[in-house]
Design an enzyme around this catalytic site. Structure first.
Site, PDB file in Angstrom:
ATOM      1  N   MET A  35     -10.734  -4.570   3.349  1.00  0.00           N
ATOM      2  CA  MET A  35     -11.512  -5.500   4.173  1.00  0.00           C
ATOM      3  C   MET A  35     -10.948  -5.525   5.595  1.00  0.00           C
ATOM      4  O   MET A  35     -11.203  -6.454   6.355  1.00  0.00           O
ATOM      5  CB  MET A  35     -11.496  -6.892   3.554  1.00  0.00           C
ATOM      6  CG  MET A  35     -12.154  -6.907   2.170  1.00  0.00           C
ATOM      7  SD  MET A  35     -12.811  -8.499   1.685  1.00  0.00           S
ATOM      8  CE  MET A  35     -11.350  -9.498   1.729  1.00  0.00           C
ATOM      9  N   GLU A  40       0.928  -2.514   6.792  1.00  0.00           N
ATOM     10  CA  GLU A  40       1.714  -1.415   6.238  1.00  0.00           C
ATOM     11  C   GLU A  40       1.365  -1.132   4.762  1.00  0.00           C
ATOM     12  O   GLU A  40       1.453   0.000   4.303  1.00  0.00           O
ATOM     13  CB  GLU A  40       3.210  -1.714   6.446  1.00  0.00           C
ATOM     14  CG  GLU A  40       4.181  -0.681   5.928  1.00  0.00           C
ATOM     15  CD  GLU A  40       3.900   0.758   6.395  1.00  0.00           C
ATOM     16  OE1 GLU A  40       3.399   0.958   7.527  1.00  0.00           O
ATOM     17  OE2 GLU A  40       4.190   1.690   5.594  1.00  0.00           O
ATOM     18  N   GLY A  41       0.945  -2.175   4.029  1.00  0.00           N
ATOM     19  CA  GLY A  41       0.528  -1.961   2.630  1.00  0.00           C
ATOM     20  C   GLY A  41      -0.654  -1.005   2.576  1.00  0.00           C
ATOM     21  O   GLY A  41      -0.666  -0.043   1.786  1.00  0.00           O
ATOM     22  N   HIS A  42      -1.660  -1.247   3.434  1.00  0.00           N
ATOM     23  CA  HIS A  42      -2.812  -0.336   3.483  1.00  0.00           C
ATOM     24  C   HIS A  42      -2.366   1.055   3.946  1.00  0.00           C
ATOM     25  O   HIS A  42      -2.820   2.070   3.422  1.00  0.00           O
ATOM     26  CB  HIS A  42      -3.869  -0.851   4.453  1.00  0.00           C
ATOM     27  CG  HIS A  42      -4.435  -2.194   4.101  1.00  0.00           C
ATOM     28  ND1 HIS A  42      -4.169  -3.323   4.821  1.00  0.00           N
ATOM     29  CD2 HIS A  42      -5.258  -2.577   3.093  1.00  0.00           C
ATOM     30  CE1 HIS A  42      -4.817  -4.349   4.294  1.00  0.00           C
ATOM     31  NE2 HIS A  42      -5.473  -3.933   3.240  1.00  0.00           N
ATOM     32  N   GLN A  66     -17.816 -11.604  -2.200  1.00  0.00           N
ATOM     33  CA  GLN A  66     -16.629 -12.003  -2.954  1.00  0.00           C
ATOM     34  C   GLN A  66     -15.973 -13.275  -2.408  1.00  0.00           C
ATOM     35  O   GLN A  66     -14.902 -13.648  -2.856  1.00  0.00           O
ATOM     36  CB  GLN A  66     -15.621 -10.853  -3.029  1.00  0.00           C
ATOM     37  CG  GLN A  66     -14.956 -10.491  -1.724  1.00  0.00           C
ATOM     38  CD  GLN A  66     -14.140  -9.208  -1.847  1.00  0.00           C
ATOM     39  OE1 GLN A  66     -14.691  -8.114  -1.932  1.00  0.00           O
ATOM     40  NE2 GLN A  66     -12.829  -9.316  -1.866  1.00  0.00           N
ATOM     41  N   GLY A 152      -3.743  -1.719  -4.099  1.00  0.00           N
ATOM     42  CA  GLY A 152      -2.405  -2.301  -4.112  1.00  0.00           C
ATOM     43  C   GLY A 152      -2.230  -3.253  -5.289  1.00  0.00           C
ATOM     44  O   GLY A 152      -3.147  -4.011  -5.637  1.00  0.00           O
ATOM     45  N   ASP A 155      -2.714  -7.378  -5.685  1.00  0.00           N
ATOM     46  CA  ASP A 155      -3.885  -7.925  -6.389  1.00  0.00           C
ATOM     47  C   ASP A 155      -3.941  -7.270  -7.764  1.00  0.00           C
ATOM     48  O   ASP A 155      -4.837  -6.461  -8.041  1.00  0.00           O
ATOM     49  CB  ASP A 155      -5.160  -7.608  -5.609  1.00  0.00           C
ATOM     50  CG  ASP A 155      -5.237  -8.376  -4.316  1.00  0.00           C
ATOM     51  OD1 ASP A 155      -5.160  -9.608  -4.354  1.00  0.00           O
ATOM     52  OD2 ASP A 155      -5.341  -7.741  -3.251  1.00  0.00           O
ATOM     53  N   GLN A 158      -7.136  -7.622  -9.657  1.00  0.00           N
ATOM     54  CA  GLN A 158      -8.190  -6.749  -9.106  1.00  0.00           C
ATOM     55  C   GLN A 158      -8.033  -5.323  -9.648  1.00  0.00           C
ATOM     56  O   GLN A 158      -9.015  -4.667 -10.004  1.00  0.00           O
ATOM     57  CB  GLN A 158      -8.108  -6.761  -7.582  1.00  0.00           C
ATOM     58  CG  GLN A 158      -9.012  -5.778  -6.899  1.00  0.00           C
ATOM     59  CD  GLN A 158      -9.130  -6.033  -5.404  1.00  0.00           C
ATOM     60  OE1 GLN A 158      -9.877  -6.896  -4.997  1.00  0.00           O
ATOM     61  NE2 GLN A 158      -8.398  -5.292  -4.599  1.00  0.00           N
TER      62      GLN A 158
HETATM   63  O1  PAF Z   1      -8.708  -5.960  -1.893  1.00  0.00           O
HETATM   64  C1  PAF Z   1      -9.617  -6.005  -1.035  1.00  0.00           C
HETATM   65  O2  PAF Z   1      -9.389  -5.923   0.159  1.00  0.00           O
HETATM   66  C2  PAF Z   1     -11.058  -6.199  -1.505  1.00  0.00           C
HETATM   67  O3  PAF Z   1     -11.125  -7.041  -2.612  1.00  0.00           O
HETATM   68  C3  PAF Z   1     -11.787  -4.874  -1.772  1.00  0.00           C
HETATM   69  C4  PAF Z   1     -11.169  -4.104  -2.919  1.00  0.00           C
HETATM   70  C5  PAF Z   1     -11.770  -4.014  -0.517  1.00  0.00           C
HETATM   71  C6  PAF Z   1     -13.251  -5.143  -2.128  1.00  0.00           C
HETATM   72  O4  PAF Z   1     -13.911  -5.785  -1.076  1.00  0.00           O
END
Ligand code: PAF
Length: 295
Positions: A35, A40-42, A66, A152, A155, A158
């Site tokens: 999003m 740094e995680g991304h 969401q 990651g 979450d 998720q």
């Molecule tokens: O973890 C996130 O940033 C969001 O939940 C994702 C997986 C991009 C879905 O919108």
């Protein structure tokens, strides 16, 4: 190399198809759904994908589906220029930044819902959240058709939900869970950390500090109930901490471990997961333990 910035679904499909045509035997496509407001995680997910795939697609889309009505959709941090610079430095080849119109041209009537796993932890306080996540991730999977998708473990729920959806729907995509990246003092990286003021940030360190003690507590023979009491007590020592949940569940099925047996006897991996508010900011963090690590 500067990544290609793509805003339309058709254009993205063409980018991926073009790459696959050039590499008929060896094509590997990695997808990192995000999003934005990257950290740094991304970056670590992008770097991993770049190592494992010939084409890395990063998607940036703040998915309204969401967010609940009283959540931070409107004030969710956004910074496209900074995100593109980080994506470029980390090795993304394509950055997909669709508008809401592009992703949801009409009110959506088809959603993806993963039962069971989504009514607990974050799903209990954010009804509909994981339907929104599963729906957008499923749309992105169908658009990009990646070989690998990177998420990651901060979450962790998720990850469990997306992995189960992928399995249930027979999608030929490997879900790659990646370690949580932390600041030097232990705070798990999150786009929402910028909401914290100095005092809140300093008290929020109690999350990683408590979680780092979990392996020792389990090794000492604590049961689930004992561990929950201990961790709640530790978090409550910080006056700004308002606990939403502190739970121990098996991973990835997210079931309650046996209440009266020491957790160290668990045959399944254990997830100790926290959601705690500091002021207006809700933070999540967790530790995932495999049976061999707690004996
Ligand atoms: O973890 C996130 O940033 C969001 O939940 C994702 C997986 C991009 C879905 O919108």
């Amino acid at each position: 190399m500067t990544p290609r910035i793509v805003r339309r679904i058709a254009e993205l499909r063409e980018e991926v198809a073009g790459y696959r045509r050039q590499q008929p035997e060896a094509a590997r496509v990695g997808l990192i759904p995000t999003m934005g407001y990257l950290h740094e995680g991304h970056a670590s997910l992008i770097r991993r994908s770049a190592q494992e795939n010939g084409l890395t697609v990063l998607s940036i889309f703040v998915n309204p589906l969401q967010f609940g009505p009283n959540e931070d959709y409107n004030r969710y941090p956004r910074d496209e220029g900074r995100d593109i610079a980080l994506a470029s430095a980390s090795g993304a080849n394509v950055v997909f930044i669709p508008t809401e119109e592009e992703m949801y041209p009409e009110p959506i009537r088809t959603t993806v819902s993963v039962s069971g796993l989504t009514d607990r932890l974050c799903g209990a306080s954010r009804p509909g959240h994981f339907d929104g996540v599963a729906t957008i991730v499923s749309k992105l999977f169908h658009i990009v058709l990646p070989d690998h998708a990177y998420f990651g473990l901060k979450d962790a729920q998720q990850v469990a939900v997306v992995a189960r959806m992928t399995r249930d729907l027979n999608l030929p995509i490997d879900i790659v869970p990646c370690m949580t990246v932390r600041e030097i003092d232990g705070l798990a990286l999150s786009s929402r950390n910028i909401y914290l003021n100095h005092e809140e940030r300093s008290q929020a360190l109690v999350l990683s500090q408590s979680l780092s003690q979990v392996p020792g507590w389990i090794e000492d023979g604590m049961t689930e109930a004992e561990l929950v009491v201990r961790i709640r007590g530790k978090i409550r020592s910080q006056p700004l901490a308002d606990i939403e949940y502190a739970e121990v569940l098996t991973f990835p099925d997210l079931t309650q471990p046996s209440a009266d047996r020491p957790l160290r006897d668990s045959k399944e991996p254990l997830l100790v997961a926290l959601a705690v508010r500091f002021g207006k900011t809700r933070l999540i963090d967790n530790v995932l333990l495999f049976p061999s690590e707690v004996k």
